[in-house]
Scaffold this motif. Structure first.
Motif, PDB file in Angstrom:
ATOM      1  N   THR A  68       0.623  -1.248  -0.120  1.00  0.00           N
ATOM      2  CA  THR A  68      -0.106   0.393   0.464  1.00  0.00           C
ATOM      3  C   THR A  68       1.141   0.858  -0.036  1.00  0.00           C
ATOM      4  OG1 THR A  68      -0.462  -0.132   2.661  1.00  0.00           O
ATOM      5  CG2 THR A  68      -2.024  -1.182   0.965  1.00  0.00           C
ATOM      6  N   TRP A  74      -2.004   9.240   8.326  1.00  0.00           N
ATOM      7  CA  TRP A  74      -2.843   9.375   8.742  1.00  0.00           C
ATOM      8  C   TRP A  74      -3.597   7.282   8.948  1.00  0.00           C
ATOM      9  CZ3 TRP A  74      -7.597   8.910   6.724  1.00  0.00           C
ATOM     10  CH2 TRP A  74      -7.816   9.103   5.291  1.00  0.00           C
ATOM     11  N   ARG A  75      -3.720   7.287   7.953  1.00  0.00           N
ATOM     12  CA  ARG A  75      -4.251   6.566   7.135  1.00  0.00           C
ATOM     13  C   ARG A  75      -3.918   4.775   7.598  1.00  0.00           C
ATOM     14  NH1 ARG A  75      -5.004   5.752   0.694  1.00  0.00           N
ATOM     15  NH2 ARG A  75      -4.016   3.779   1.553  1.00  0.00           N
ATOM     16  N   VAL A  76      -1.957   5.711   7.558  1.00  0.00           N
ATOM     17  CA  VAL A  76      -1.614   3.397   7.823  1.00  0.00           C
ATOM     18  C   VAL A  76      -2.446   2.885   9.436  1.00  0.00           C
ATOM     19  CG1 VAL A  76       0.852   2.367   8.715  1.00  0.00           C
ATOM     20  CG2 VAL A  76       0.529   4.766   6.850  1.00  0.00           C
ATOM     21  N   LEU A  78      -5.173   3.025  10.668  1.00  0.00           N
ATOM     22  CA  LEU A  78      -6.405   2.584  10.267  1.00  0.00           C
ATOM     23  C   LEU A  78      -5.899   1.106   9.859  1.00  0.00           C
ATOM     24  CD1 LEU A  78      -7.906   5.497   9.458  1.00  0.00           C
ATOM     25  CD2 LEU A  78      -8.279   4.415  11.357  1.00  0.00           C
ATOM     26  N   ILE A  79      -5.244   1.007   8.655  1.00  0.00           N
ATOM     27  CA  ILE A  79      -5.409  -0.302   7.613  1.00  0.00           C
ATOM     28  C   ILE A  79      -4.394  -1.073   8.578  1.00  0.00           C
ATOM     29  CG2 ILE A  79      -4.047  -0.985   5.338  1.00  0.00           C
ATOM     30  CD1 ILE A  79      -4.349   2.085   4.397  1.00  0.00           C
ATOM     31  N   SER A  82      -6.188  -2.275  11.617  1.00  0.00           N
ATOM     32  CA  SER A  82      -7.540  -3.674  10.789  1.00  0.00           C
ATOM     33  C   SER A  82      -6.983  -5.226  10.778  1.00  0.00           C
ATOM     34  CB  SER A  82      -8.096  -3.222  10.095  1.00  0.00           C
ATOM     35  OG  SER A  82      -8.397  -1.718  10.748  1.00  0.00           O
ATOM     36  N   SER A 148       0.509  -0.802  -4.798  1.00  0.00           N
ATOM     37  CA  SER A 148      -0.996  -0.934  -4.917  1.00  0.00           C
ATOM     38  C   SER A 148      -1.332  -0.347  -6.379  1.00  0.00           C
ATOM     39  CB  SER A 148      -1.408   0.271  -4.101  1.00  0.00           C
ATOM     40  OG  SER A 148      -0.742   1.539  -3.983  1.00  0.00           O
TER      41      SER A 148
END
Length: 154
Positions: A68, A74-76, A78-79, A82, A148
């Motif tokens: 990815t 900020w996405r790291v 979250l992904i 999860s 990605s």
């Protein structure tokens, strides 16, 4: 830009091992207060599923970071948070299923709740946010797709 293999592996090992150790130490403190340290040893050290979880989480986080895009930061968490939780649920579910539990999904979610109480999951999220800022990235060649982008074409 992509994350280097070395950077992705370093990131994954840091998040996985330190968060697992946080959970183990907090649970050891609870077990010591309760007087049942033997339960802690069987749960954290002698259970082969702990090793399976550590390897599976490290591989999953390494591949997630490698495949990815690294930005925005900020996405790291979250992904990857999860992905870490998914690996925890799968390993806990498989562990209880192989032990003959009739409701392995329920047991897996109990383990996830215990991971919250022992600070294993919050530690993984915080370590992910911290290590995301220090990822080693390289520029891709002009005209070359990111990893990605290659996956979404398939």
């Amino acid at each position: 830009m992509t994350v280097t293999w070395r950077g992705a592996l370093s990131y994954a090992l840091t998040v996985t091992v330190l968060s697992w150790l946080t959970g183990a130490v907090v649970d050891l403190a609870w077990q010591a207060v309760g007087g049942s340290v033997g339960t802690w040893v069987t749960t954290w050290l002698r259970d082969p599923w702990s090793a399976v979880f550590l390897v599976a989480a490290a591989v999953t986080l390494t591949m997630t970071r490698r495949l990815t895009d690294p930005l925005p930061m900020w996405r790291v968490p979250l992904i990857d948070g999860s992905a870490y939780l998914a690996v925890l649920l799968v390993c806990a579910g498989l562990s209880s299923w192989t032990a003959g539990d009739e409701a392995p999904a329920d047991s897996a979610f109990v383990v996830a709740i215990l991971a919250l109480f022992t600070l294993q999951l919050p530690a993984a999220w915080l370590l992910s946010a911290w290590r995301a800022r220090h990822l080693e990235t390289v520029l891709t060649r002009a005209g070359a797709d990111s990893p990605s982008a290659r996956l979404t074409e398939r």
